[in-house]
Design a protein around this motif. Structure first.
Motif, mmCIF file in Angstrom:
data_model
loop_
_atom_site.group_PDB
_atom_site.id
_atom_site.type_symbol
_atom_site.label_atom_id
_atom_site.label_comp_id
_atom_site.label_asym_id
_atom_site.label_seq_id
_atom_site.Cartn_x
_atom_site.Cartn_y
_atom_site.Cartn_z
ATOM 1 N N ARG A 1 18.625 -30.229 41.755
ATOM 2 C CA ARG A 1 17.261 -30.218 42.237
ATOM 3 C C ARG A 1 16.505 -31.403 41.664
ATOM 4 N NH1 ARG A 1 16.445 -23.929 40.652
ATOM 5 N NH2 ARG A 1 17.583 -23.054 42.407
ATOM 6 N N PRO A 2 15.781 -32.099 42.496
ATOM 7 C CA PRO A 2 14.990 -33.215 41.989
ATOM 8 C C PRO A 2 13.745 -32.691 41.289
ATOM 9 C CG PRO A 2 14.570 -32.935 44.301
ATOM 10 C CD PRO A 2 15.618 -31.919 43.945
ATOM 11 N N ASP A 3 13.201 -33.510 40.468
ATOM 12 C CA ASP A 3 11.917 -33.143 39.901
ATOM 13 C C ASP A 3 10.857 -33.251 40.981
ATOM 14 O OD1 ASP A 3 10.414 -35.891 39.670
ATOM 15 O OD2 ASP A 3 12.495 -36.215 39.075
ATOM 16 N N VAL A 4 9.724 -32.734 40.652
ATOM 17 C CA VAL A 4 8.690 -32.621 41.683
ATOM 18 C C VAL A 4 8.245 -33.983 42.190
ATOM 19 C CG1 VAL A 4 6.808 -32.527 40.005
ATOM 20 C CG2 VAL A 4 6.503 -31.547 42.272
ATOM 21 N N VAL A 5 8.167 -34.948 41.297
ATOM 22 C CA VAL A 5 7.712 -36.265 41.733
ATOM 23 C C VAL A 5 8.722 -36.895 42.677
ATOM 24 C CG1 VAL A 5 7.088 -38.562 40.972
ATOM 25 C CG2 VAL A 5 6.360 -36.583 39.659
ATOM 26 N N THR A 6 9.961 -36.794 42.291
ATOM 27 C CA THR A 6 11.004 -37.333 43.156
ATOM 28 C C THR A 6 10.980 -36.648 44.515
ATOM 29 O OG1 THR A 6 12.383 -37.741 41.230
ATOM 30 C CG2 THR A 6 13.478 -37.728 43.360
ATOM 31 N N TYR A 7 10.812 -35.367 44.431
ATOM 32 C CA TYR A 7 10.807 -34.602 45.670
ATOM 33 C C TYR A 7 9.641 -35.014 46.563
ATOM 34 C CZ TYR A 7 10.474 -30.548 48.730
ATOM 35 O OH TYR A 7 10.407 -29.730 49.814
ATOM 36 N N VAL A 8 8.489 -35.139 45.971
ATOM 37 C CA VAL A 8 7.324 -35.542 46.758
ATOM 38 C C VAL A 8 7.503 -36.948 47.299
ATOM 39 C CG1 VAL A 8 4.863 -36.031 46.650
ATOM 40 C CG2 VAL A 8 5.766 -34.010 45.538
ATOM 41 N N GLN A 9 8.057 -37.791 46.510
ATOM 42 C CA GLN A 9 8.264 -39.156 46.981
ATOM 43 C C GLN A 9 9.233 -39.193 48.150
ATOM 44 O OE1 GLN A 9 9.223 -40.869 43.180
ATOM 45 N NE2 GLN A 9 7.337 -42.053 43.155
ATOM 46 N N MET A 10 10.222 -38.345 48.065
ATOM 47 C CA MET A 10 11.150 -38.297 49.187
ATOM 48 C C MET A 10 10.447 -37.788 50.433
ATOM 49 S SD MET A 10 14.480 -36.768 47.261
ATOM 50 C CE MET A 10 15.548 -36.742 48.674
ATOM 51 N N LEU A 11 9.616 -36.793 50.214
ATOM 52 C CA LEU A 11 8.927 -36.218 51.369
ATOM 53 C C LEU A 11 7.939 -37.203 51.976
ATOM 54 C CD1 LEU A 11 8.100 -32.545 50.339
ATOM 55 C CD2 LEU A 11 9.875 -33.351 51.885
ATOM 56 N N CYS A 12 7.397 -38.049 51.148
ATOM 57 C CA CYS A 12 6.270 -38.870 51.587
ATOM 58 C C CYS A 12 6.670 -40.241 52.090
ATOM 59 C CB CYS A 12 5.252 -39.012 50.457
ATOM 60 S SG CYS A 12 4.454 -37.459 50.052
ATOM 61 N N LYS A 13 7.911 -40.477 52.180
ATOM 62 C CA LYS A 13 8.331 -41.797 52.640
ATOM 63 C C LYS A 13 7.799 -42.071 54.036
ATOM 64 C CE LYS A 13 12.416 -42.314 49.848
ATOM 65 N NZ LYS A 13 13.749 -41.793 49.652
ATOM 66 N N GLY A 14 7.046 -43.140 54.140
ATOM 67 C CA GLY A 14 6.551 -43.540 55.448
ATOM 68 C C GLY A 14 5.360 -42.750 55.947
ATOM 69 N N LEU A 15 4.914 -41.830 55.160
ATOM 70 C CA LEU A 15 3.759 -41.043 55.588
ATOM 71 C C LEU A 15 2.475 -41.789 55.283
ATOM 72 C CD1 LEU A 15 4.668 -37.408 54.515
ATOM 73 C CD2 LEU A 15 5.140 -38.603 56.647
ATOM 74 N N SER A 16 1.449 -41.439 56.000
ATOM 75 C CA SER A 16 0.154 -42.043 55.759
ATOM 76 C C SER A 16 -0.396 -41.565 54.419
ATOM 77 C CB SER A 16 -0.815 -41.671 56.873
ATOM 78 O OG SER A 16 -1.118 -40.298 56.799
ATOM 79 N N GLN A 17 -1.403 -42.276 53.970
ATOM 80 C CA GLN A 17 -2.013 -41.907 52.702
ATOM 81 C C GLN A 17 -2.558 -40.476 52.711
ATOM 82 O OE1 GLN A 17 -2.378 -44.147 49.886
ATOM 83 N NE2 GLN A 17 -2.602 -42.112 49.019
ATOM 84 N N PRO A 18 -3.275 -40.079 53.737
ATOM 85 C CA PRO A 18 -3.784 -38.699 53.729
ATOM 86 C C PRO A 18 -2.668 -37.672 53.688
ATOM 87 C CG PRO A 18 -4.922 -40.004 55.367
ATOM 88 C CD PRO A 18 -3.783 -40.850 54.880
ATOM 89 N N THR A 19 -1.633 -37.929 54.438
ATOM 90 C CA THR A 19 -0.536 -36.968 54.437
ATOM 91 C C THR A 19 0.187 -36.972 53.103
ATOM 92 O OG1 THR A 19 -0.278 -37.451 56.788
ATOM 93 C CG2 THR A 19 1.449 -36.177 55.732
ATOM 94 N N THR A 20 0.311 -38.146 52.536
ATOM 95 C CA THR A 20 0.908 -38.220 51.206
ATOM 96 C C THR A 20 0.088 -37.399 50.216
ATOM 97 O OG1 THR A 20 1.815 -40.415 51.633
ATOM 98 C CG2 THR A 20 1.533 -39.788 49.340
ATOM 99 N N ASN A 21 -1.198 -37.562 50.301
ATOM 100 C CA ASN A 21 -2.065 -36.776 49.433
ATOM 101 C C ASN A 21 -1.870 -35.286 49.678
ATOM 102 O OD1 ASN A 21 -3.146 -39.143 48.465
ATOM 103 N ND2 ASN A 21 -4.856 -39.131 49.899
ATOM 104 N N LEU A 22 -1.752 -34.969 50.933
ATOM 105 C CA LEU A 22 -1.606 -33.566 51.287
ATOM 106 C C LEU A 22 -0.328 -32.982 50.721
ATOM 107 C CD1 LEU A 22 -2.484 -31.113 52.872
ATOM 108 C CD2 LEU A 22 -1.419 -32.104 54.883
ATOM 109 N N VAL A 23 0.733 -33.707 50.889
ATOM 110 C CA VAL A 23 2.015 -33.205 50.403
ATOM 111 C C VAL A 23 1.989 -33.090 48.891
ATOM 112 C CG1 VAL A 23 4.467 -33.730 50.212
ATOM 113 C CG2 VAL A 23 3.285 -34.099 52.372
ATOM 114 N N ALA A 24 1.472 -34.140 48.269
ATOM 115 C CA ALA A 24 1.393 -34.095 46.817
ATOM 116 C C ALA A 24 0.506 -32.941 46.382
ATOM 117 C CB ALA A 24 0.861 -35.423 46.285
ATOM 118 N N GLY A 25 -0.566 -32.753 47.111
ATOM 119 C CA GLY A 25 -1.458 -31.657 46.771
ATOM 120 C C GLY A 25 -0.792 -30.309 46.930
ATOM 121 N N CYS A 26 -0.014 -30.211 47.978
ATOM 122 C CA CYS A 26 0.696 -28.958 48.194
ATOM 123 C C CYS A 26 1.652 -28.666 47.048
ATOM 124 C CB CYS A 26 1.463 -29.019 49.508
ATOM 125 S SG CYS A 26 0.435 -28.755 50.935
#
Length: 356
Positions: free
Chosen positions: A164-189
């Motif tokens: 399992r990746p750590d949370v930061v790694t996981y969020v970074q993977m999820l946020c690749k190519g996403l817009s800033q608001p969506t990145t914020n959203l995912v990170a916030g989630c």
DNA sequence: TAGGCCATCTGGTCCT
DNA sequence: AGGACCAGATGGCCTA
């Protein structure tokens, strides 16, 4: 439904068609007196001519014979000194034909609407299964697709690595190519402070190390329907999201590589009780939260959300590192930094995630 | 006011 | 022939 639509609209269509024909005929008289069968440049009916009969029958049209008569008349006049043209005959736009054309167009429009509604419905379903589902603040279509892609890649990576990746790694993977608001959203989630998150991304390039998360949140501490799993120890080092004031409208992602949401379980409240809260710092298409939403909103603050850094400057941007699959050369190594989840996820759980 | 997102209309193409 | 699919155009709404 359609028949009702037609019955409601048909009178208007007929009136419009009559007006249109009248106008057309007036124009023809002005500029085309020599050619009674002239069709204007805006003759949009031509490509659709083939289906006119069936639909005229559907519409209860009785003018076909008149139309044919007019066509014959038209052709006779054409057969004069001008050479005969090959191909389909040009037909004069009679009122009945215009009417049929409009009915056809309306049917096509209705089908297209239905098709797009189905597509949007499928997108809504997709939104529900990707991280950060919100009923009130939906991800845009394109962001939904991007996030879904990243989510799949991230899960695949977890499966491949068995870690399992750590949370930061996981969020970074999820946020690749996403817009800033969506990145914020995912990170916030994920209850991750995006200031740290983004700083980490941009200072460490495609490879990065584990920053100190301000919340010490383990990515797999999200609401999990299978808390009875022997691998899960609630409250041990991870924020117990159940004790949070849920309700920002956001649904945390399922634990990657952890457990799947069990929709049949009473523990799982589906998309209606999101686990984390944002402070409204999202810059995307946000709607004013309802009063109900506000009741459980904004329990966390992400002061770094409003960064002006464009998303494409992130190392995981569209042109940056890709994750997962055969193109995972830039995938940061996964770190297990949380004591209670430092073992590889059991593959039964992973499989259960995909087959819940 | 510009830009993003969306729904809808529309005509063209492809497939059955 | 008719429907599905697609992409372009257009206008509305919302937000920064």
């Amino acid at each position: 439904m359609l028949s009702r639509l037609f019955s409601e609209v048909l009178p208007d269509v007929q009136r419009l068609a009559a007006d249109w024909v009248e106008d057309n005929e007036n124009e023809d008289k002005d500029k085309d007196d020599h050619d009674p069968c002239h069709l204007g440049d805006d003759d949009l009916d031509e490509p659709l001519e083939g289906s006119s009969r069936a639909e005229s029958e559907m519409a209860g049209d009785d003018d076909d014979e008149d139309d044919d008569a007019e066509e014959e008349e038209c052709e006779d006049e054409n057969s004069g000194d001008k050479p005969k043209k090959r191909g389909p005959k040009k037909r004069k736009m009679t009122a009945a034909r215009v009417e049929r054309s409009k009915v056809r167009r309306m049917k096509a429009n209705a089908r297209e609407r239905t098709r797009m509604h189905d597509l949007n419905s499928a997108l809504d379903n997709l939104r529900k299964v990707v991280p950060c589902y919100s009923k009130t603040q939906k991800l845009s279509k394109i962001e939904t697709l991007r996030l879904a892609k990243n989510y799949i890649l991230a899960l695949g990576e977890i499966l491949r690595n068995g870690k399992r990746p750590d949370v930061v790694t996981y969020v970074q993977m999820l946020c690749k190519g996403l817009s800033q608001p969506t990145t914020n959203l995912v990170a916030g989630c994920l209850q991750l402070n995006t200031r740290n998150f983004l700083t980490e991304q941009c200072t460490d390039g495609a490879r990065f190390h584990m920053p100190s998360s301000p919340f010490s949140v383990h990515p797999y501490s999200y609401r999990c329907s299978r808390l009875s799993s022997p691998h899960y120890q609630p409250g041990s080092g991870a924020i117990n999201l159940r004790s949070h004031s849920y309700g920002s409208g956001y649904e945390a992602p399922y634990p990657p590589g952890g457990t799947s949401p069990d929709y049949s379980s009473p523990d799982y409240e589906g998309q209606h009780s999101p686990p984390v809260c944002l402070n409204g710092g999202l810059s995307g298409r946000q709607q004013e939260p309802s009063e109900t939403d506000r009741n459980y909103h904004y329990s966390m603050h992400y002061s770094g959300l409003a960064t002006s850094r464009p998303s494409h400057s992130l190392p995981f941007g569209p042109s940056g590192a890709r994750s997962g699959g055969a193109h995972s050369e830039n995938i940061p190594p996964f770190h297990d930094v949380h004591l209670h989840h430092d073992r590889a996820p059991p593959y039964e759980d992973l499989n259960a995630f995909f087959h819940n």
